[in-house]
Enzyme design. Structure first.
Site, PDB file in Angstrom:
ATOM      1  N   THR A  46     -20.430   8.434  -7.504  1.00 35.30           N
ATOM      2  CA  THR A  46     -20.334   9.782  -6.943  1.00 35.30           C
ATOM      3  C   THR A  46     -18.872  10.194  -6.823  1.00 35.30           C
ATOM      4  OG1 THR A  46     -22.386   9.470  -5.759  1.00 35.30           O
ATOM      5  CG2 THR A  46     -20.914  11.184  -4.917  1.00 35.30           C
TER       6      THR A  46
ATOM      7  N   CYS B  32       7.922  -9.850  -1.838  1.00 35.45           N
ATOM      8  CA  CYS B  32       7.954 -11.061  -1.041  1.00 35.45           C
ATOM      9  C   CYS B  32       6.830 -11.974  -1.493  1.00 35.45           C
ATOM     10  CB  CYS B  32       7.752 -10.680   0.417  1.00 35.45           C
ATOM     11  SG  CYS B  32       8.462 -11.841   1.540  1.00 35.45           S
TER      12      CYS B  32
END
Ligand SMILES: Cc1ncc(COP(=O)(O)O)c(C=O)c1O
Length: 366
Positions: free
Chosen positions: A221, A310
């Site tokens: 949808t 990181c």
């Protein structure tokens, strides 16, 4: 967007009632607005709405490779693509496809000749982005597209960062698939599109199966309010682009000039041929300054980022800067500024003062 979150909360796939039809009309209007920004002539067939450019990139690359690659095929891309392209290619490698990751030069440009050399008889797709998200380099898309056409290879372009900011028009450019993202052009998050040139969709496999929405290429949808906002954002961008790009370029010049005047030891990462760089992008390194430390110090006042990611205990320098041959020290010191619609000259001056003060403070500590 608001009416489609309340009174007009219809499902665009439910054409049997008025609410659904209203929603469908709104989606088709947005499709035209997106198509117009890209230069696509056949919105109904060529624009597929997705949840964003990550999905668009996945659909384009996996969709083609898996269908065309009944026998595993070969893909050509470059080392500085967004992870949504690189990790998609890695997944396909695990499935038996071959991928060539091309080098870029010190400014972040891929060579069309290298693309040409990398194509083989089993190459199913070339995927090269328009503008790089870290260093703003605008790739020679037209030349690359011309070469792919000569070889009969399809060409996908992740245009997320460049559309509206540099010349890009699929009615003249030899590209077959183009990814765009709404939030990168001031639309809502979580929506995007894939341009699929007529005739190419039939050669692709859907990523998402189900109700057959979006011509069977992307079931599910549709997010009508987000799509409506995305369309409006595309229309705004089309109307403002020329003047805004000049304004952004001038703000970048002001930022660079200000930083150069107030702090020495500054290096520009990426090209200084400004005609080949996203007008709102500036990526610099400061000698003797760790980019992360600078970002932490600025985090409440200036919304900048570094290319570093990181990973566990170690800070990995940006793979984009590394691919450009920039050494780890300088890559660690990199800071990426993205100048946008809301920014004013006064804000740029303020950013210069704040950054300069922190650079001096960090250098004094070191
Ligand atoms: C070049 C590029 N491609 C793809 C993406 C992913 O887009 P999205 O956030 O819409 O999934 C981004 C987002 O930063 C990007 O910069």
């Amino acid at each position: 967007m608001l009416p489609y979150l309340s009174g007009k909360f219809g499902n665009a796939g439910s054409r049997s009632h008025i609410w659904g039809r209203h929603a469908a009309q709104a989606v088709e209007r947005a499709r035209q607005q997106v198509a117009q920004l890209l230069g696509a002539g056949d919105p109904a067939r060529e624009i597929v709405f997705t949840s964003g450019a990550t999905e668009s990139n996945n659909l384009a690359i996996k969709g083609l490779a898996r269908r065309l690659g009944k026998v595993p095929g070969h893909i050509v891309t470059q080392k500085t693509e967004h992870k949504a392209v690189l990790d998609t290619c890695k997944r396909l490698e695990n499935e038996g496809h071959r991928v060539t990751y091309l080098d870029v030069d010190g400014q972040g440009f891929v060579s069309p000749a290298a693309v040409s050399e990398a194509m083989h008889d089993d190459t199913v797709l070339v995927s090269i982005m328009l503008a790089n998200n870290e260093v703003g380099s605008v790739q020679p898309v037209e030349e690359i597209g011309t070469l792919t056409r000569e070889r009969g290879v399809l060409f996908h372009c992740d245009a997320v960062q460049g559309v509206g900011r540099t010349a890009f028009d699929v009615s003249v450019l030899p590209v077959d698939l183009v990814s765009v993202s709404s939030h990168k052009l001031y639309g809502p998050m979580g929506v995007g599109a894939l341009f699929v040139r007529r005739g190419v969709g039939a050669r692709m496999l859907a990523e998402m199966d189900g109700g057959g929405q979006e011509r069977g290429l992307r079931s599910g949808t549709l997010n009508v309010p987000a799509i409506v906002g995305f369309g409006a954002a595309c229309e705004l961008l089309s109307s403002e682009a020329d003047a805004e790009n000049v304004r952004l370029g001038a703000l970048r010049e002001r930022l660079l000039g200000g930083l150069r005047e107030s702090v020495g030891g500054l290096h520009i990462n990426g090209t200084t041929d400004w005609s080949r760089r996203h007008p709102g992008n500036l990526n610099v390194s400061f000698d003797g300054v760790d980019g992360e430390a600078l970002l932490v110090a600025l985090s409440r006042s200036v919304g900048v980022s570094s290319g570093a990611a990181c990973s566990s205990a170690t800070m990995e320098p940006s793979y984009v800067l590394r691919a450009m041959g920039i050494d780890d020290d300088r890559a660690h010191g990199s800071v990426r500024f993205g100048i946008g619609r809301g920014n004013t000259p006064a804000e740029i001056d303020q950013a210069v003062r704040l950054v300069a003060a922190q650079v001096q403070r960090i250098r004094a500590l070191g």
